[in-house]
Design an enzyme around this catalytic site. Structure first.
Site, PDB file in Angstrom:
ATOM      1  CG  LEU A  28     -22.190 -61.290  59.667  1.00 28.95           C
ATOM      2  CD1 LEU A  28     -21.042 -60.602  60.081  1.00 28.95           C
ATOM      3  CD2 LEU A  28     -23.188 -60.627  59.706  1.00 28.95           C
ATOM      4  CG  ASP A  29     -25.410 -60.783  53.046  1.00 26.84           C
ATOM      5  OD1 ASP A  29     -25.947 -61.638  53.247  1.00 26.84           O
ATOM      6  OD2 ASP A  29     -26.706 -59.522  53.330  1.00 26.84           O
ATOM      7  N   PRO A  30     -21.075 -60.950  52.229  1.00 23.24           N
ATOM      8  CG  PRO A  30     -20.084 -61.525  50.714  1.00 23.24           C
ATOM      9  CD  PRO A  30     -21.648 -61.493  51.353  1.00 23.24           C
ATOM     10  NE  ARG A  81     -29.161 -58.690  51.787  1.00 25.72           N
ATOM     11  CZ  ARG A  81     -28.651 -59.990  50.429  1.00 25.72           C
ATOM     12  NH1 ARG A  81     -29.149 -59.392  49.597  1.00 25.72           N
ATOM     13  NH2 ARG A  81     -29.154 -61.046  51.884  1.00 25.72           N
TER      14      ARG A  81
END
Length: 302
Positions: free
Chosen positions: A46-48, A181
């Site tokens: 998971l992205d930050p 995204r």
């Protein structure tokens, strides 16, 4: 003389509700520290910016990680219209603006083209490797990153809310390797207004759901809990996407020795990936052929 491994030989799964601002690797490190575990990994980065389900595997459960990583996952996310960014999320610099705002009909009309087997170009700021280097490292250095489109299975993409003209909320179920995204970026392009992700939450990943998850604060508290390991889900939780094939005690021994073993019963077809069990415990992951399980990953005996 072999070096002794640091930590405890803990096996199983822990679902963490990853907070915003932490990387997936930082959550795994925190989980390993909290349980004093020898070995840990995770299924699906998971992205930050993102929050939600991060499934952390300990010990023998790390052998099942690929089967959770390959499973379908669900995300809830918010898109902000009218601005495109370098990172395709709110952390990047705005590179284009628009006064156009799509209405519900326009958004819903665009969604079918983002379902099924699609071709998706990952964001420039992603972990995809380019000539041995991560794309985000090249992008941060100011280099132009040209990534090739890759196939992605999108089970569903649904508009769930329009809180105001600038924002829209979606839920998406997709396969391995999907970038939310990129979905926001490409939806903005199709709708002619640009767009980027402002909020992203993974609500389930394969067999693991938010209802199973512990907060980062609860995870830290496990450090002082002598019974923390008892809260882990079993190794077998990571194998729910494969058919279980029971074997005898003798068959379990054969599998652990790297030899095929006969199935007591099976609905699998020739060539299917399966997992073999004895007394309900995982013995091996392998391939079903001619009434036998042929092992390719073996679990240690209790």
């Amino acid at each position: 003389m072999a070096r002794r491994k640091k930590g405890l030989p803990i096996d199983g799964w822990l679902v963490v509700d990853k907070p915003q601002g932490m990387t997936s690797a930082q959550v795994v490190s925190k989980a390993r520290w909290a349980l004093r575990a020898q070995k840990a990994g995770h299924a699906g980065t998971l992205d930050p910016l993102a929050t939600g389900v991060l499934a952390v595997a300990f010990g023998e459960a790390t052998k099942t990680v690929p089967y959770v990583t390959d499973a379908l996952k669900a995300y809830a996310f918010t898109v902000r219209w009218g601005a495109s960014t370098t990172t395709d999320d709110a952390e990047g610099e705005v590179i284009a603006r628009s006064d156009l705002r799509p209405d519900r009909a326009a958004i819903e009309a665009a969604l079918p083209d983002f379902e099924g087997e699609i071709m998706q170009t990952p964001p420039a700021f992603s972990a995809v490797k380019v000539d041995g280097e991560r794309a985000y490292d090249l992008a941060r250095a100011g280099e132009q990153v040209a990534l090739a489109p890759r196939p992605l299975w999108v089970e569903s993409l649904t508009l769930t809310d329009i809180p105001d003209p600038d924002h829209a909320v979606f839920e998406m179920v997709c396969g391995k390797g999907g970038y939310v995204r990129a979905i926001a970026r490409d939806l903005g392009r199709v709708l002619g207004c640009g767009g980027h992700v402002t909020q992203l939450r993974r609500i389930w990943a394969g067999p693991f759901e938010l209802a199973d998850a512990v907060s980062i604060e609860a995870l830290e508290a496990m450090r002082d809990d002598p019974d923390a390991a008892a809260r882990l889900l079993p190794v077998e939780a990571g194998l729910s996407g494969l058919e279980e094939i029971p074997v005898t005690a003798e068959g379990a021994g054969r599998l652990r020795a790297g030899q095929p073993a006969p199935a007591l019963r099976a609905d699998a077809e020739y060539g299917d990936a399966v997992w073999a069990s004895h007394d309900g415990r995982a013995v091996a992951i392998g391939v079903y052929k001619g009434g036998q399980v042929h092992p390719n990953r073996v679990f240690a005996a209790d």
